[in-house]
Motif scaffolding. Structure first.
Motif, short mmCIF file in Angstrom:
data_model
loop_
_atom_site.label_atom_id
_atom_site.label_comp_id
_atom_site.label_asym_id
_atom_site.label_seq_id
_atom_site.Cartn_x
_atom_site.Cartn_y
_atom_site.Cartn_z
N LYS A 1 106.20 -2.85 97.73
CA LYS A 1 107.57 -3.84 97.32
C LYS A 1 108.93 -3.59 97.91
O LYS A 1 109.70 -4.59 98.25
N LYS A 2 109.65 -2.18 98.56
CA LYS A 2 110.84 -1.54 99.04
C LYS A 2 111.08 -2.62 100.68
O LYS A 2 111.40 -2.80 101.15
N LEU A 3 109.58 -2.40 100.90
CA LEU A 3 109.60 -2.79 102.26
C LEU A 3 109.34 -4.01 102.87
O LEU A 3 108.77 -4.83 104.15
N GLY A 4 109.38 -5.28 101.32
CA GLY A 4 108.89 -6.64 101.25
C GLY A 4 107.34 -7.11 101.64
O GLY A 4 106.97 -8.17 101.53
N TYR A 5 106.39 -5.96 101.68
CA TYR A 5 104.83 -5.47 102.29
C TYR A 5 104.59 -7.00 100.45
O TYR A 5 103.70 -6.99 100.39
N GLY B 1 97.31 0.16 107.93
CA GLY B 1 99.26 -0.47 107.65
C GLY B 1 99.03 -1.97 106.93
O GLY B 1 98.05 -2.17 106.91
N THR B 2 100.05 -2.67 107.65
CA THR B 2 99.13 -4.22 107.27
C THR B 2 98.06 -5.14 107.98
O THR B 2 98.13 -6.67 107.84
N LEU B 3 97.48 -4.53 108.90
CA LEU B 3 96.46 -4.73 110.21
C LEU B 3 95.40 -6.20 108.90
O LEU B 3 95.16 -4.95 108.08
N ASN B 4 94.85 -6.65 109.35
CA ASN B 4 93.46 -7.07 109.12
C ASN B 4 92.84 -7.00 109.54
O ASN B 4 92.90 -6.88 110.91
N ALA B 5 91.40 -6.57 109.57
CA ALA B 5 90.29 -6.73 110.44
C ALA B 5 88.63 -7.59 109.84
O ALA B 5 88.39 -7.16 109.03
N THR C 1 96.97 -4.61 100.46
CA THR C 1 96.53 -3.64 100.02
C THR C 1 96.10 -2.83 100.93
O THR C 1 96.28 -1.01 100.59
N ASN C 2 95.88 -2.88 102.04
CA ASN C 2 95.36 -1.80 102.96
C ASN C 2 97.16 -1.23 103.36
O ASN C 2 96.70 0.15 103.56
N TYR C 3 97.67 -1.72 103.25
CA TYR C 3 98.82 -0.79 103.98
C TYR C 3 99.29 0.59 102.77
O TYR C 3 100.08 1.25 102.72
N PHE D 1 98.72 5.72 93.65
CA PHE D 1 99.12 4.02 93.89
C PHE D 1 100.20 3.51 93.91
O PHE D 1 100.68 2.67 94.35
N GLU D 2 101.21 4.13 92.82
CA GLU D 2 102.16 3.30 92.06
C GLU D 2 103.13 3.71 92.63
O GLU D 2 104.12 2.98 93.07
N ASP D 3 103.50 4.98 93.80
CA ASP D 3 103.83 4.89 94.86
C ASP D 3 104.36 4.20 94.95
O ASP D 3 104.90 4.09 96.22
N ALA D 4 102.60 4.47 96.84
CA ALA D 4 102.57 3.86 97.60
C ALA D 4 103.17 2.00 97.27
O ALA D 4 103.80 1.36 97.63
N LEU D 5 102.72 1.59 95.82
CA LEU D 5 103.07 -0.10 95.27
C LEU D 5 104.66 -0.07 95.74
O LEU D 5 105.39 -1.06 96.27
#
Length: 335
Positions: A204-208, A293-297, A182-184, A196-200
């Protein structure tokens, strides 16, 4: 240390590779000589009480799809519960796929391992989110150790930081980003000005993101991790049903741009401060929680040390395997 491993997907195989790569170092530096004597996947079990050849097992899995296909050590007729109950081992490591509906089959595996007197390490959020208070009590009743560092933050030591680095302080509340997918998506929306749809779709394409991204985008994954934090760090006895959850499906590009005009960004924030919540919130761009990106905090608010934030990657096979290794070393020190 004799280990039974349930689950030989990305995390299980990453743990095997980690043991292979660091075998000499683990022995010399830590006096740790892990011996995996049984591995279970959906096809059955590979079993050798003297210790399995992990290189061989990885090869069999890649070529045949299941460890049970090993011509010498494969036991397709054996169940995980039979192995837990009948095979002697110091530790049961559980890394099977997450199920947040009823926690099975992992929940039954954990209960069986505790009753069999085995120490347990898991990275599986399902049973923890649904039954952590009961599981903790069962482990204590049977006098065994129970560790699950990899369930929150993967390789980022979020749980250990709270328990060890803030030892002696009193943590009052917790707030943070606990889901990298979700952060990505929210980062993509903000930086590329897309929906949102395009970001999702990009995720998916990147495997996230999974083909069915519901666990992530609906906030369930973050809620599971929040439950674990609330139990382990704040001492609350809560489960998934105690969390008010609102995901990011309703976040629009207009919301993102409105926040930007206020020098903020929108993040899916999980918080435990009296009540447990997961919801999209505006976060100032200069906040430690404004990671991309995909980071957590995760920020811990403690009585004496004040605010302390831990940032790192929150997912990945080798990252989660590293957390499992830390837990195994911790148990070794206690034995």
């Amino acid at each position: 240390m004799r280990i039974i491993l349930a689950g030989f997907g990305v995390v299980g195989q990453s743990l095997a590779k980690l043991f292979i790569k660091r075998e000499e170092e683990l022995s010399i530096v830590y006096g740790f000589r892990p011996r995996i004597i049984a591995v279970a996947d959906r096809g059955g079990v590979a079993l050798n009480p003297k210790g399995l050849d992990l290189r061989r097992l990885l090869s069999v899995k890649a070529e045949r799809g299941t460890v049970a296909a090993d011509k010498v050590y494969g036991r397709p007729e054996l169940s995980v519960l039979e192995v837990i109950e009948d095979i002697d081992a110091e530790v049961f490591v559980e890394v099977s796929p997450t199920n947040v509906k009823d926690g099975e089959p992992a929940l039954s595996y954990l209960k069986s391992a505790f009753k069999a007197g085995k120490n347990v390490v898991t990275s599986n959020k399902g049973p923890l989110a649904l039954a952590l208070p009961a599981l903790t009590e069962l482990a204590e009743h049977n006098g065994v150790h129970f560790r699950f560092s990899g369930a929150v933050g993967a390789g980022t030591p979020i749980l250990e930081f709270a328990k060890k680095c803030l030892y002696g302080d009193r943590i009052l509340s917790v707030k943070g980003i606990l889901n990298g997918t979700t952060n990505y998506i929210l980062t993509e929306m903000a930086e590329k000005h897309i929906s949102f749809e395009d970001a999702l779709m990009n995720a998916k394409k990147l495997g996230y993101a999974e083909a069915d991204p519901s666990m992530d985008v609906d906030g369930i994954d973050a809620a599971c991790k929040l439950v674990i934090l609330a139990n382990w760090v704040l001492g609350k006895k809560v489960t998934l049903k105690d969390v008010n959850v609102n995901g990011i499906r309703g976040v629009t590009l207009d919301d993102i741009e409105d926040a930007a005009r206020e020098a903020c960004t929108i993040k899916l924030i999980a918080s435990a401060n009296g009540k447990l919540e997961v919801k999209p919130e505006k976060v100032p761009k200069d906040s430690p929680l404004s990671v991309s990106g995909t980071l957590n905090a995760v920020t811990f608010y403690s009585e004496f040390a004040g605010e302390q934030t831990v940032i790192g990657r929150g997912a990945g096979g080798i990252e989660t395997a590293s957390a499992i290794l830390r837990d195994l070393l911790d148990i070794k020190r206690e034995l």
